[in-house]
Design an enzyme around this catalytic site. Structure first.
Site, PDB file in Angstrom:
ATOM      1  N   GLU A 169     -75.510 -83.475  73.674  1.00 25.48           N
ATOM      2  CA  GLU A 169     -75.885 -82.240  74.381  1.00 25.48           C
ATOM      3  C   GLU A 169     -75.008 -82.062  75.610  1.00 25.48           C
ATOM      4  O   GLU A 169     -74.563 -80.973  75.938  1.00 25.48           O
ATOM      5  CB  GLU A 169     -77.368 -82.290  74.788  1.00 25.48           C
ATOM      6  N   ASP A 207     -86.850 -80.770  77.531  1.00 25.32           N
ATOM      7  CA  ASP A 207     -85.762 -81.252  78.385  1.00 25.32           C
ATOM      8  C   ASP A 207     -86.253 -81.353  79.826  1.00 25.32           C
ATOM      9  O   ASP A 207     -87.080 -80.547  80.268  1.00 25.32           O
ATOM     10  CB  ASP A 207     -84.550 -80.306  78.290  1.00 25.32           C
TER      11      ASP A 207
HETATM   12 ZN   LIG Z   1     -78.204 -82.955  81.274  1.00 26.59          ZN
END
Ligand SMILES: [Zn+2]
Ligand SMILES: *[C@@H]1O[C@H](CO)[C@@H](O)[C@H](O)[C@H]1NC(C)=O
Ligand SMILES: *[C@@H]1O[C@H](CO)[C@@H](O)[C@H](O)[C@H]1NC(C)=O
Ligand SMILES: *[C@@H]1O[C@H](CO)[C@@H](O)[C@H](O)[C@H]1NC(C)=O
Ligand SMILES: *[C@@H]1O[C@H](CO)[C@@H](O)[C@H](O)[C@H]1NC(C)=O
Length: 322
Positions: A169, A207
């Site tokens: 990511e 997240d």
């Molecule tokens: Zn990050």
């Protein structure tokens, strides 16, 4: 409007029977997600390490994830989406419960960590979220093993789950469209090719969770109703001040994606996205302070419980909404 009301009623009834497996969570949270109890069962503490793409540590984390699913009862199917980019080996891990389902809920997080600053752990980014994904998987595993419901049951709208651990990511040097989201871009294009993308009913991305309880906003109109259901579950299950607020439309009104993350390639392909990320980000975001000292046990436990019960509810309410 009437449809919404009827649906709300059905949902309220369903909710009463389903939610709140407090005994289950009381027993398993201290075993699996404790910040202190470093037993062999602990799923969180092994993530207290760097996890840069292709590294030895990354491979060890992948092994931990695989061993974990091998130990579950239900037939979880593994799809490894591995590829090379910029001389590094990336590997997304996708675990499916209910193969051949006509519709899926996806629960996802990224397991890689930033290359710089050196030694970056990324406790909220996204070690804690990955451990929560494992916990929720075990909950679903127990739930469907214990005859609560059957995934292949026609009445349940034939819904399955996909738990996704994204690699890459983070950017390797500096965030650009080409230097970021390596794993999610790769998996989304694969699923588009396979026609799987249209079967994703809801894509949930975690997240920056697990530290100070910060506001988590509703980011997309398409999933505002799912956000409302999650918020309602939050206030039913927890007495602490809520992090979700369905009346907060501050980001919703921007009418498009405002945060770059693994959901973007899926969002662009038309997938309904529920992005569970605090805004503003934690003050220590992308610094060496994003370490395990900044995690909060309550917060980790809360998301593990909330998402376990949310997924069970989402799958049972599906038939009415398909
Ligand atoms: Zn990050
Ligand atoms: C720590 O984990 C072990 C192994 O899962 C478990 O038996 C024990 O009850 C846990 N200890 C506490 C204090 O929760
Ligand atoms: C995480 O790892 C660091 C460095 O190895 C260590 O100092 C710290 O105590 C660990 N945190 C936890 C909660 O185990
Ligand atoms: C999915 O379908 C394939 C091909 O028809 C079959 O071999 C497999 O057993 C099915 N898997 C499940 C979990 O139903
Ligand atoms: C349902 O799932 C929970 C959680 O795994 C479990 O405790 C319970 O025994 C299961 N069965 C029924 C019939 O509720």
């Amino acid at each position: 409007m009437i449809r919404t009301l009827i649906w709300l009623l059905i949902w309220a009834l369903a909710t009463q029977g389903l939610i709140d497996y407090r005994d289950y969570h009381d027993e398993f949270l201290p075993r699996f997600l404790s910040l202190e109890n470093a037993s062999d069962d602990n799923l969180l503490l092994p993530f207290n390490t760097t996890r840069t793409p292709g590294s030895k540590e990354s491979l060890e984390i992948q092994k931990l994830i695989k061993n974990f699913y091998d130990g579950l009862e239900s037939p979880w199917e593994l799809e490894e989406d591995s590829f090379e980019n910029k001389g590094l080996n990336f590997n997304n891990l996708v675990y499916t419960l209910g193969a051949n389902s006509s519709s899926y809920v996806v629960l996802s997080a990224h397991y890689d960590s930033k290359v710089e600053p050196e030694g970056f752990i990324g406790a909220t980014d996204s070690a804690a979220s990955c451990a929560i994904l494992l916990y929720v998987s075990r909950f679903l595993d127990a739930f469907y093993q214990n005859g609560n419901s059957s995934l292949s049951d026609e009445k349940n709208g034939d819904v399955g789950f996909k738990i996704v651990f994204f690699d890459g990511e983070e950017s390797l040097k500096q965030w650009t469209a080409e230097d970021s989201l390596y794993g999610s871009r790769h998996l989304a294009s694969k699923w588009i090719e396979q026609g799987l993308i249209d079967k994703i009913h809801l894509f949930v991305l975690l997240d920056l969770l697990g530290s100070n309880p910060a506001p988590i906003r509703s980011y997309f109109r398409e999933t505002h109703e799912a956000y409302e259901r999650l918020a309602s579950l939050e206030s039913t299950l927890f007495k602490s001040p809520p992090q979700l607020d369905p009346m907060d439309h501050s980001i919703l009104q921007l009418n498009g994606p405002s945060i770059d993350d693994d959901h973007i390639p899926f969002y662009r392909a038309g997938v309904p996205v529920l992005h569970l990320i605090p805004w503003p980000f934690p003050s220590f975001w992308h610094t060496l302070q994003d370490d395990f000292n900044h995690l909060q046990q309550n917060e980790i436990d809360k998301w593990a419980v909330l998402l376990s019960e949310f997924l069970v509810e989402e799958s049972s309410g599906f038939a009415d909404r398909l």
